[in-house]
Write a protein that holds these residues in place. Structure first.
Motif, short mmCIF file in Angstrom:
data_model
loop_
_atom_site.label_atom_id
_atom_site.label_comp_id
_atom_site.label_asym_id
_atom_site.label_seq_id
_atom_site.Cartn_x
_atom_site.Cartn_y
_atom_site.Cartn_z
N UNK A 161 51.95 -43.07 -21.58
CA UNK A 161 50.81 -42.17 -21.49
C UNK A 161 50.76 -41.45 -20.15
N UNK A 162 51.16 -42.12 -19.07
CA UNK A 162 51.02 -41.52 -17.75
C UNK A 162 52.15 -40.53 -17.45
N UNK A 163 53.16 -40.49 -18.29
CA UNK A 163 54.31 -39.61 -18.05
C UNK A 163 53.96 -38.18 -18.43
N UNK A 164 53.12 -37.54 -17.60
CA UNK A 164 52.66 -36.20 -17.91
C UNK A 164 52.92 -35.17 -16.83
N UNK A 165 53.31 -35.60 -15.64
CA UNK A 165 53.64 -34.69 -14.54
C UNK A 165 54.99 -35.08 -13.98
N UNK A 166 55.67 -34.12 -13.38
CA UNK A 166 56.99 -34.36 -12.81
C UNK A 166 56.93 -35.49 -11.78
N UNK A 167 57.72 -36.54 -12.02
CA UNK A 167 57.82 -37.64 -11.07
C UNK A 167 56.71 -38.66 -11.13
N UNK A 168 55.72 -38.47 -12.00
CA UNK A 168 54.56 -39.35 -11.99
C UNK A 168 54.89 -40.76 -12.47
N UNK A 169 55.45 -40.89 -13.67
CA UNK A 169 55.73 -42.22 -14.22
C UNK A 169 56.77 -42.96 -13.40
N UNK A 170 57.83 -42.26 -13.00
CA UNK A 170 58.87 -42.91 -12.20
C UNK A 170 58.31 -43.41 -10.87
N UNK A 171 57.43 -42.63 -10.26
CA UNK A 171 56.85 -43.04 -9.00
C UNK A 171 55.91 -44.21 -9.14
N UNK A 172 55.03 -44.18 -10.14
CA UNK A 172 54.07 -45.26 -10.35
C UNK A 172 54.80 -46.57 -10.63
N UNK A 173 55.78 -46.53 -11.52
CA UNK A 173 56.51 -47.76 -11.85
C UNK A 173 57.39 -48.21 -10.69
N UNK A 174 57.99 -47.25 -9.97
CA UNK A 174 58.79 -47.62 -8.81
C UNK A 174 57.96 -48.33 -7.75
N UNK A 175 56.75 -47.82 -7.50
CA UNK A 175 55.84 -48.47 -6.55
C UNK A 175 55.46 -49.86 -7.06
N UNK A 176 55.15 -49.96 -8.35
CA UNK A 176 54.82 -51.26 -8.92
C UNK A 176 55.96 -52.24 -8.83
N UNK A 177 57.18 -51.75 -9.02
CA UNK A 177 58.35 -52.63 -8.95
C UNK A 177 58.56 -53.16 -7.53
N UNK A 178 58.36 -52.30 -6.53
CA UNK A 178 58.49 -52.74 -5.14
C UNK A 178 57.43 -53.79 -4.82
N UNK A 179 56.20 -53.54 -5.27
CA UNK A 179 55.11 -54.50 -5.01
C UNK A 179 55.41 -55.85 -5.67
N UNK A 180 55.87 -55.81 -6.91
CA UNK A 180 56.15 -57.06 -7.60
C UNK A 180 57.35 -57.78 -7.01
N UNK A 181 58.34 -57.01 -6.53
CA UNK A 181 59.49 -57.62 -5.85
C UNK A 181 59.01 -58.40 -4.63
N UNK A 182 58.15 -57.79 -3.83
CA UNK A 182 57.63 -58.47 -2.64
C UNK A 182 56.83 -59.72 -3.02
N UNK A 183 56.08 -59.63 -4.12
CA UNK A 183 55.32 -60.78 -4.58
C UNK A 183 56.26 -61.94 -4.94
N UNK A 184 57.27 -61.66 -5.75
CA UNK A 184 58.22 -62.70 -6.16
C UNK A 184 58.93 -63.30 -4.95
N UNK A 185 59.40 -62.44 -4.07
CA UNK A 185 60.19 -62.88 -2.91
C UNK A 185 59.33 -63.75 -1.99
N UNK A 186 58.11 -63.29 -1.70
CA UNK A 186 57.24 -64.05 -0.80
C UNK A 186 56.77 -65.34 -1.45
N UNK A 187 56.49 -65.30 -2.75
CA UNK A 187 56.06 -66.50 -3.45
C UNK A 187 57.14 -67.57 -3.38
N UNK A 188 58.39 -67.16 -3.56
CA UNK A 188 59.49 -68.12 -3.46
C UNK A 188 59.64 -68.66 -2.05
N UNK A 189 59.48 -67.77 -1.06
CA UNK A 189 59.66 -68.19 0.34
C UNK A 189 58.61 -69.21 0.76
N UNK A 190 57.34 -68.93 0.47
CA UNK A 190 56.27 -69.83 0.94
C UNK A 190 56.27 -71.16 0.20
#
Length: 379
Positions: A161-190
């Motif tokens: 649904x959000x894929x309506x402007x140039x770069x919008x969906x890729x950017x939103x999911x890319x940001x989400x992927x980076x955030x979730x990567x940091x969550x997984x990595x930090x959760x494992x570390x602590x």
């Protein structure tokens, strides 16, 4: 961390290179987005960017299996990743068919359910629900499977649904992927667990694929990801979150960086993270369904009243509207991850400043420009 960075770069470079081939395939097969009333582009643009992104994800997976540290994870890491990529290939194929032949909404939903079902059948699903009191609600196969299908399907449709402007969906999911990567990595570390994690691997590759595709997709776009791409990245993001509960003990998943379980957020976040990361497109999805059903139309009937359309209406350009949506996605995604792992006044102050800046750019900036525009018109 260096091996994850290499996975990111491989996905980005391969996706960037394959995008040229995907564009040629789209032109030869007629998978081209025409200009419709609800669209914001003014010339036909080829689809099938999802093929390039799938190629980038697969290349990153293959490289990861040969890296010294990540390869030590063996089947524990690469088994679930392989299942997610298989389901991703299935949903990408459904999207390719839709991009070329424009299949109806029910057939597309059937493809989404099939891909989510493959995840469940091959063992990638939710296994427990942590509780605020410190206990764990164990899910049986049916309950875990239904919850998995719901989260995956909701995420896939939110990205679509959000894929309506140039770069919008890729950017939103890319940001989400980076955030979730940091969550997984930090959760494992602590929690002193292995840093080789399926969720982190998939998100590093997904962020790279989104970044490599962004070069071709940011306004003015030379290629659209189409349903083949939007459904693919939605499934991979949600699939990455689902794998987390299969690789961490329940007590570790519910423990923040300080080892505290006082807050409900770190308990709920591992299960709700895909929906939290995509809260902006999900809100858009819910509002669209309500808006269309109240008007007596199908909830799948397209219109031009999405959130990104409204940003254009209040005076933002295409590029600025996309950047604002990215800011909201980043605020929610990184805010949720930070609040789940840390606490204290510094953290909340930082989130408050981020929120204030985002709100100001969204609603105040267009008003500041209005007098200038009015003066130019009068002159």
């Amino acid at each position: 961390m260096r091996e994850y960075l290499l996975v990111f770069l491989v996905a980005a470079v391969v996706t960037y290179l394959l995008t040229v081939i995907a564009r040629e395939i789209a032109l030869r097969t007629g998978a081209v987005a025409g200009v419709r009333d609800r669209d914001v582009h003014d010339e036909p643009i080829p689809y099938l960017g999802g093929l390039a992104m799938l190629g980038g994800l697969l290349a990153a997976y293959l490289v990861a299996t040969q890296l010294p540290f990540l390869s030590l994870g063996g089947e524990r890491v690469f088994g679930p990743a392989k299942v997610v990529l298989l389901a991703g290939a299935i949903i990408c194929l459904v999207g390719v068919i839709d991009d070329i032949f424009d299949i109806d909404a029910l057939m597309k939903l059937g493809g989404q359910l099939l891909a989510a079902g493959v995840l469940v059948l091959l063992g990638v699903q939710y296994y427990f629900l942590p509780q605020a009191g410190g206990g764990v609600l164990t899910l049986d196969a049916a309950q875990g499977g239904l919850l998995t299908v719901f989260v995956v399907t909701a995420t896939v449709n939110a990205v679509n649904f959000v894929d309506g402007l140039d770069g919008l969906a890729a950017g939103v999911v890319g940001i989400g992927a980076v955030a979730f990567f940091l969550f997984c990595y930090q959760l494992a570390a602590v929690n002193e667990q292995s840093l080789a994690i399926t969720g982190a691997l998939l998100c590093a590759a997904l962020a790279g694929a989104c970044g490599g595709f962004m070069v071709h997709n940011f306004h003015p776009a030379r290629l659209f990801m189409g349903d083949s791409g939007s459904m693919l990245i939605g499934l991979v993001l949600s699939g990455a979150a689902v794998t987390l509960t299969g690789q961490f003990p329940a007590a570790d998943v519910t423990r923040g960086a300080a080892g505290s379980e006082a807050s409900l957020l770190p308990i709920v976040l591992p299960l709700a993270l895909p929906l939290l990361i995509l809260i902006v497109p999900l809100a858009d999805l819910v509002l669209a369904v309500i808006r269309r059903t109240r008007a007596g139309r199908s909830p799948f009937a397209p219109d031009k009243q999405h959130l990104h359309h409204r940003l254009l209406e209040i005076g933002h350009s295409q590029r600025r509207a996309v950047l604002i949506m990215w800011m909201w996605a980043g605020l929610i995604a990184f805010g949720a991850v930070t609040a789940s792992l840390y606490s204290g006044p510094v953290m909340w102050t930082g989130l408050g400043v981020m929120a204030a800046v985002t709100v100001t750019v969204t609603f105040v900036l267009p008003r500041l420009k209005e007098p200038t525009l009015t003066a130019e018109v009068q002159a």
